[in-house]
Design a protein around this motif. Structure first.
Motif, PDB file in Angstrom:
ATOM      1  N   ASP A   1     -89.602 -56.918  78.870  1.00 42.10           N
ATOM      2  CA  ASP A   1     -89.691 -57.853  80.168  1.00 42.10           C
ATOM      3  C   ASP A   1     -88.323 -57.379  80.757  1.00 42.10           C
ATOM      4  N   GLU A   2     -87.187 -57.234  79.964  1.00 39.27           N
ATOM      5  CA  GLU A   2     -85.848 -57.077  80.882  1.00 39.27           C
ATOM      6  C   GLU A   2     -85.799 -55.833  80.996  1.00 39.27           C
ATOM      7  N   PHE A   3     -86.233 -54.843  80.223  1.00 37.24           N
ATOM      8  CA  PHE A   3     -86.125 -53.396  80.514  1.00 37.24           C
ATOM      9  C   PHE A   3     -87.332 -52.690  81.301  1.00 37.24           C
ATOM     10  N   TYR A   4     -88.153 -53.314  81.652  1.00 35.12           N
ATOM     11  CA  TYR A   4     -89.516 -52.881  82.028  1.00 35.12           C
ATOM     12  C   TYR A   4     -89.102 -51.720  83.013  1.00 35.12           C
ATOM     13  N   ASP A   5     -88.251 -51.938  83.817  1.00 33.16           N
ATOM     14  CA  ASP A   5     -88.116 -50.794  85.094  1.00 33.16           C
ATOM     15  C   ASP A   5     -87.905 -49.147  84.155  1.00 33.16           C
ATOM     16  N   ILE A   6     -87.127 -49.343  83.074  1.00 31.93           N
ATOM     17  CA  ILE A   6     -86.892 -48.091  82.506  1.00 31.93           C
ATOM     18  C   ILE A   6     -87.916 -47.989  81.333  1.00 31.93           C
ATOM     19  N   GLU A   7     -88.340 -48.878  80.453  1.00 39.61           N
ATOM     20  CA  GLU A   7     -89.424 -48.427  79.654  1.00 39.61           C
ATOM     21  C   GLU A   7     -90.407 -47.789  79.907  1.00 39.61           C
ATOM     22  N   HIS A   8     -90.913 -48.688  81.124  1.00 41.29           N
ATOM     23  CA  HIS A   8     -92.519 -47.844  81.526  1.00 41.29           C
ATOM     24  C   HIS A   8     -92.366 -46.360  82.220  1.00 41.29           C
ATOM     25  N   THR A   9     -91.378 -45.978  82.078  1.00 33.54           N
ATOM     26  CA  THR A   9     -91.258 -44.419  82.487  1.00 33.54           C
ATOM     27  C   THR A   9     -91.138 -43.448  81.189  1.00 33.54           C
ATOM     28  N   GLN A  10     -91.311 -44.204  80.080  1.00 36.42           N
ATOM     29  CA  GLN A  10     -91.219 -43.620  78.856  1.00 36.42           C
ATOM     30  C   GLN A  10     -92.756 -43.708  78.409  1.00 36.42           C
ATOM     31  N   SER A  11     -92.840 -42.588  77.281  1.00 37.89           N
ATOM     32  CA  SER A  11     -94.133 -42.645  76.755  1.00 37.89           C
ATOM     33  C   SER A  11     -94.382 -43.946  75.780  1.00 37.89           C
ATOM     34  N   PHE A  12     -95.568 -44.160  75.397  1.00 34.09           N
ATOM     35  CA  PHE A  12     -95.933 -45.514  74.904  1.00 34.09           C
ATOM     36  C   PHE A  12     -95.089 -45.203  73.370  1.00 34.09           C
ATOM     37  N   GLU A  13     -95.347 -44.183  72.858  1.00 35.38           N
ATOM     38  CA  GLU A  13     -94.733 -43.721  71.407  1.00 35.38           C
ATOM     39  C   GLU A  13     -93.195 -44.067  71.492  1.00 35.38           C
ATOM     40  N   ASP A  14     -92.567 -43.660  72.495  1.00 34.69           N
ATOM     41  CA  ASP A  14     -91.286 -43.973  72.658  1.00 34.69           C
ATOM     42  C   ASP A  14     -91.067 -45.358  72.829  1.00 34.69           C
ATOM     43  N   VAL A  15     -91.674 -46.038  73.529  1.00 31.53           N
ATOM     44  CA  VAL A  15     -91.328 -47.556  73.498  1.00 31.53           C
ATOM     45  C   VAL A  15     -91.703 -48.286  72.405  1.00 31.53           C
ATOM     46  N   VAL A  16     -92.724 -47.960  71.658  1.00 29.12           N
ATOM     47  CA  VAL A  16     -92.904 -48.363  70.353  1.00 29.12           C
ATOM     48  C   VAL A  16     -91.781 -48.178  69.516  1.00 29.12           C
ATOM     49  N   ASP A  17     -91.190 -47.057  69.347  1.00 31.74           N
ATOM     50  CA  ASP A  17     -90.045 -46.701  68.565  1.00 31.74           C
ATOM     51  C   ASP A  17     -88.764 -47.682  69.247  1.00 31.74           C
TER      52      ASP A  17
END
Length: 74
Positions: free
Chosen positions: A44-60
Motif C-alpha cells: 500500500d505504501e510503496f504502490y507507486d514503485i512496486e506496481h512498476t516491477q514484475s509480480f515475481e520481483d514484488v513477491v520477492d
C-alpha cells in the motif's frame, strides 16, 4: 497523479494471489500472513514503485520484508 483505489485494490489482490501460489498457500492464508507481517502495508505504501516491477520481483520484495518483520516463509 492520484491513484484510483479500485486499481490499487485490484493490484493488491493480484499480488496476494501470486504470493499464495509461490508459497503453496490459499489466498486467505497469504492475506493473513501478509497482514500479520506488514506486507499489505508495504504494498500500500510503496504502490507507486512496486506496481512498476514484475509480480515475481514484488513477491520477492514481500517475502524479504515479511521475514524482516518476523515472518518465516523463505
Amino acid at each position: 497523479m492520484e491513484v484510483r483505489i479500485e486499481d490499487k485494490l485490484a493490484y493488491i489482490i493480484a499480488i496476494v494471489n501470486d504470493f499464495a501460489a509461490r508459497f503453496s498457500l490459499n489466498p486467505q492464508q497469504a492475506y493473513r500472513y501478509l497482514s500479520r507481517f506488514k506486507g499489505i502495508d508495504f504494498v500500500d505504501e510503496f504502490y507507486d514503485i512496486e506496481h512498476t516491477q514484475s509480480f515475481e520481483d514484488v513477491v520477492d520484495d514481500l517475502a524479504l520484508y515479511c521475514r524482516k518483520n518476523g515472518g518465516a516463509l523463505a
